[in-house]
Design a protein around this motif. Structure first.
Motif, PDB file in Angstrom:
ATOM      1  N   ALA A 163       0.837  -1.197   0.000  1.00 14.40           N
ATOM      2  CA  ALA A 163       0.000   0.000   0.000  1.00 14.40           C
ATOM      3  C   ALA A 163       0.871   1.247   0.000  1.00 14.40           C
ATOM      4  CB  ALA A 163      -0.911   0.006   1.238  1.00 14.40           C
ATOM      5  N   GLY A 164       0.484   2.222  -0.795  1.00 17.92           N
ATOM      6  CA  GLY A 164       1.202   3.496  -0.825  1.00 17.92           C
ATOM      7  C   GLY A 164       1.867   3.802  -2.146  1.00 17.92           C
ATOM      8  N   GLU A 165       1.824   2.880  -3.095  1.00 16.99           N
ATOM      9  CA  GLU A 165       2.522   3.137  -4.352  1.00 16.99           C
ATOM     10  C   GLU A 165       1.900   4.299  -5.121  1.00 16.99           C
ATOM     11  OE1 GLU A 165       1.261   0.047  -7.650  1.00 16.99           O
ATOM     12  OE2 GLU A 165       1.699  -1.006  -5.787  1.00 16.99           O
ATOM     13  N   THR A 166       0.595   4.524  -4.940  1.00 19.16           N
ATOM     14  CA  THR A 166      -0.043   5.666  -5.600  1.00 19.16           C
ATOM     15  C   THR A 166       0.508   6.979  -5.057  1.00 19.16           C
ATOM     16  OG1 THR A 166      -2.086   4.410  -5.938  1.00 19.16           O
ATOM     17  CG2 THR A 166      -2.233   6.806  -6.092  1.00 19.16           C
ATOM     18  N   VAL A 167       0.737   7.025  -3.748  1.00 19.31           N
ATOM     19  CA  VAL A 167       1.328   8.212  -3.120  1.00 19.31           C
ATOM     20  C   VAL A 167       2.718   8.472  -3.692  1.00 19.31           C
ATOM     21  CG1 VAL A 167       2.151   9.206  -0.951  1.00 19.31           C
ATOM     22  CG2 VAL A 167       0.014   7.915  -0.995  1.00 19.31           C
ATOM     23  N   PHE A 168       3.524   7.411  -3.775  1.00 22.68           N
ATOM     24  CA  PHE A 168       4.878   7.556  -4.301  1.00 22.68           C
ATOM     25  C   PHE A 168       4.856   8.008  -5.763  1.00 22.68           C
ATOM     26  CE2 PHE A 168       5.960   3.975  -1.168  1.00 22.68           C
ATOM     27  CZ  PHE A 168       6.274   4.879  -0.169  1.00 22.68           C
TER      28      PHE A 168
ATOM     29  N   TYR B  88      10.169  -7.612  -6.817  1.00 21.79           N
ATOM     30  CA  TYR B  88       9.361  -7.647  -8.031  1.00 21.79           C
ATOM     31  C   TYR B  88       9.176  -6.210  -8.520  1.00 21.79           C
ATOM     32  CZ  TYR B  88       7.969 -12.574  -8.157  1.00 21.79           C
ATOM     33  OH  TYR B  88       7.966 -13.942  -8.289  1.00 21.79           O
ATOM     34  N   VAL B  89       9.366  -5.993  -9.801  1.00 23.09           N
ATOM     35  CA  VAL B  89       9.250  -4.667 -10.393  1.00 23.09           C
ATOM     36  C   VAL B  89       8.105  -4.681 -11.395  1.00 23.09           C
ATOM     37  CG1 VAL B  89      10.436  -2.827 -11.631  1.00 23.09           C
ATOM     38  CG2 VAL B  89      11.740  -4.350 -10.140  1.00 23.09           C
ATOM     39  N   TYR B  90       7.169  -3.748 -11.212  1.00 23.54           N
ATOM     40  CA  TYR B  90       5.999  -3.657 -12.088  1.00 23.54           C
ATOM     41  C   TYR B  90       6.024  -2.323 -12.833  1.00 23.54           C
ATOM     42  CZ  TYR B  90       4.345  -7.414  -9.063  1.00 23.54           C
ATOM     43  OH  TYR B  90       4.236  -8.582  -8.357  1.00 23.54           O
ATOM     44  N   GLY B  91       5.775  -2.368 -14.136  1.00 22.21           N
ATOM     45  CA  GLY B  91       5.665  -1.149 -14.916  1.00 22.21           C
ATOM     46  C   GLY B  91       4.401  -0.385 -14.556  1.00 22.21           C
ATOM     47  N   LEU B  92       4.461   0.939 -14.686  1.00 23.74           N
ATOM     48  CA  LEU B  92       3.315   1.794 -14.393  1.00 23.74           C
ATOM     49  C   LEU B  92       2.911   2.567 -15.645  1.00 23.74           C
ATOM     50  CD1 LEU B  92       4.424   3.298 -10.946  1.00 23.74           C
ATOM     51  CD2 LEU B  92       2.860   1.389 -11.343  1.00 23.74           C
TER      52      LEU B  92
ATOM     53  N   ASN C  79      -0.970   3.269 -12.671  1.00 22.82           N
ATOM     54  CA  ASN C  79      -1.479   1.914 -12.449  1.00 22.82           C
ATOM     55  C   ASN C  79      -0.503   0.885 -13.006  1.00 22.82           C
ATOM     56  OD1 ASN C  79      -4.065   2.870 -11.422  1.00 22.82           O
ATOM     57  ND2 ASN C  79      -4.529   3.412 -13.556  1.00 22.82           N
ATOM     58  N   ARG C  80      -0.403  -0.249 -12.336  1.00 25.51           N
ATOM     59  CA  ARG C  80       0.458  -1.317 -12.844  1.00 25.51           C
ATOM     60  C   ARG C  80      -0.077  -1.820 -14.190  1.00 25.51           C
ATOM     61  NH1 ARG C  80       1.627  -5.391  -7.741  1.00 25.51           N
ATOM     62  NH2 ARG C  80       2.112  -3.780  -6.155  1.00 25.51           N
ATOM     63  N   ASN C  81       0.830  -2.006 -15.131  1.00 29.29           N
ATOM     64  CA  ASN C  81       0.401  -2.526 -16.431  1.00 29.29           C
ATOM     65  C   ASN C  81       1.082  -3.836 -16.808  1.00 29.29           C
ATOM     66  OD1 ASN C  81       2.943  -1.532 -17.006  1.00 29.29           O
ATOM     67  ND2 ASN C  81       2.218   0.174 -18.271  1.00 29.29           N
ATOM     68  N   ARG C  82       2.165  -4.187 -16.128  1.00 28.91           N
ATOM     69  CA  ARG C  82       2.803  -5.477 -16.395  1.00 28.91           C
ATOM     70  C   ARG C  82       3.920  -5.702 -15.388  1.00 28.91           C
ATOM     71  NH1 ARG C  82       7.671  -5.140 -19.743  1.00 28.91           N
ATOM     72  NH2 ARG C  82       8.190  -2.965 -20.169  1.00 28.91           N
ATOM     73  N   GLU C  83       4.317  -6.980 -15.267  1.00 28.93           N
ATOM     74  CA  GLU C  83       5.502  -7.293 -14.469  1.00 28.93           C
ATOM     75  C   GLU C  83       6.721  -6.964 -15.307  1.00 28.93           C
ATOM     76  OE1 GLU C  83       7.751 -11.222 -12.950  1.00 28.93           O
ATOM     77  OE2 GLU C  83       5.640 -11.087 -12.331  1.00 28.93           O
ATOM     78  N   PHE C  84       7.539  -6.044 -14.819  1.00 26.94           N
ATOM     79  CA  PHE C  84       8.655  -5.541 -15.614  1.00 26.94           C
ATOM     80  C   PHE C  84       9.911  -6.375 -15.417  1.00 26.94           C
ATOM     81  CE2 PHE C  84      12.265  -2.724 -16.405  1.00 26.94           C
ATOM     82  CZ  PHE C  84      11.932  -2.201 -17.639  1.00 26.94           C
ATOM     83  N   ASP C  85      10.171  -6.760 -14.177  1.00 25.42           N
ATOM     84  CA  ASP C  85      11.430  -7.445 -13.884  1.00 25.42           C
ATOM     85  C   ASP C  85      11.288  -8.157 -12.543  1.00 25.42           C
ATOM     86  OD1 ASP C  85      13.979  -8.332 -14.206  1.00 25.42           O
ATOM     87  OD2 ASP C  85      14.957  -6.413 -13.838  1.00 25.42           O
ATOM     88  N   LYS C  86      12.209  -9.059 -12.280  1.00 20.45           N
ATOM     89  CA  LYS C  86      12.237  -9.752 -11.002  1.00 20.45           C
ATOM     90  C   LYS C  86      13.687  -9.938 -10.594  1.00 20.45           C
ATOM     91  CE  LYS C  86      11.072 -14.120 -10.821  1.00 20.45           C
ATOM     92  NZ  LYS C  86      10.249 -15.358 -10.797  1.00 20.45           N
TER      93      LYS C  86
END
Length: 255
Positions: free
Chosen positions: A51-56, A104-108, A113-120
């Motif tokens: 929780a909080g990624e929208t704030v960041f 885990y890294v997710y593209g925004l 908003n998350r649109n895909r898993e970018f990297d791990k």
């Protein structure tokens, strides 16, 4: 005398621009950290549930010089948003039980908003052992970490962080911080300065290593796990090398 005066005035103007830029970094970073520390203490930011990624994401839109904004907790978990594995696009970084402590890294997208898993990541991550977390825990107040090499990029970075305690003020909940990737941020700024055809601007720390430079020279000798930062007096740029040699001899070191 006239040429000397003009040259001195130009040098002073450039120095003031660099100092003002650094002051802006400090001011913005501490303000963001204070806001995030309050949110972490209240539970609005929670690395356990990401929780909080929208704030960041909102903060990185308003303050683009912040390369990575994040909070970690005493479990070693972390959530943050920044340009950590990609110089252009923002990503969310998540480390918690659901990821088995693997980053885990997710593209925004452009709405955050998350649109895909970018990297791990390949290795487990523990926020508690990172320089920014340890610096905040030890200082018990807002502080700056030493310059260190990023976990994924191996680029020189510096972080400002703040410890977060529970309502009693005695139990540490976690820490919030901001990374500035020095080649990406400060070096680009130094390159934008109008220094003339032969001038160079660079920043070194008291260890004698380069922090940022206006030249195209990399300040890390490679980008692997055994990366080493470049000493100013070993620079391939003759101006930087000669200046560093002079300073070291004139003042018997950089302290």
């Amino acid at each position: 005398r006239a040429v000397n005066q003009v040259a001195t005035e130009l040098q002073n103007e450039i120095l003031h621009q660099i100092k003002d830029k650094l002051d802006d970094y400090v001011r913005v970073a501490h303000n963001i950290n204070r806001l995030n520390a309050i949110a972490l203490a209240k539970g609005d930011i929670n690395p356990d549930s990401a929780a909080g990624e929208t704030v960041f994401w909102q903060q990185t839109q308003i303050f683009p010089t912040a390369s990575f904004v994040y909070c970690g907790n005493e479990k070693g978990n972390l959530v943050g948003v920044g340009k950590m594995t990609n110089k252009v696009h923002l990503q969310t970084w998540v480390v918690n039980d659901s990821t088995n402590r693997i980053p885990y890294v997710y593209g925004l997208d452009d709405q955050g908003n998350r649109n895909r898993e970018f990297d791990k990541g390949a290795e487990p991550f523990d926020a508690r052992v990172r320089p920014w977390y340890k610096a905040a825990k030890e200082a018990r107040q807002p502080t700056w970490s030493p310059i260190y090499l990023g976990f994924t990029t191996h680029w020189p970075a510096i972080a400002t962080s703040i410890p977060v305690y529970d309502s009693s003020g005695r139990t540490l909940i976690g820490a919030c911080g901001i990374d500035f990737l020095l080649p990406q941020e400060m070096s680009q700024f130094l390159k934008s300065l109008n220094i003339g055809k032969t001038g160079s601007a660079f920043i070194i720390e008291r260890s004698g290593t380069l922090v940022s430079t206006s030249t195209a020279e990399p300040i890390v000798e490679n980008t692997s796990d055994d990366s080493e930062r470049l000493l100013a007096n070993q620079s391939s740029n003759s101006t930087i090398r000669a200046t560093a040699d002079f300073l070291e001899q004139r003042f018997d070191g950089f302290d």
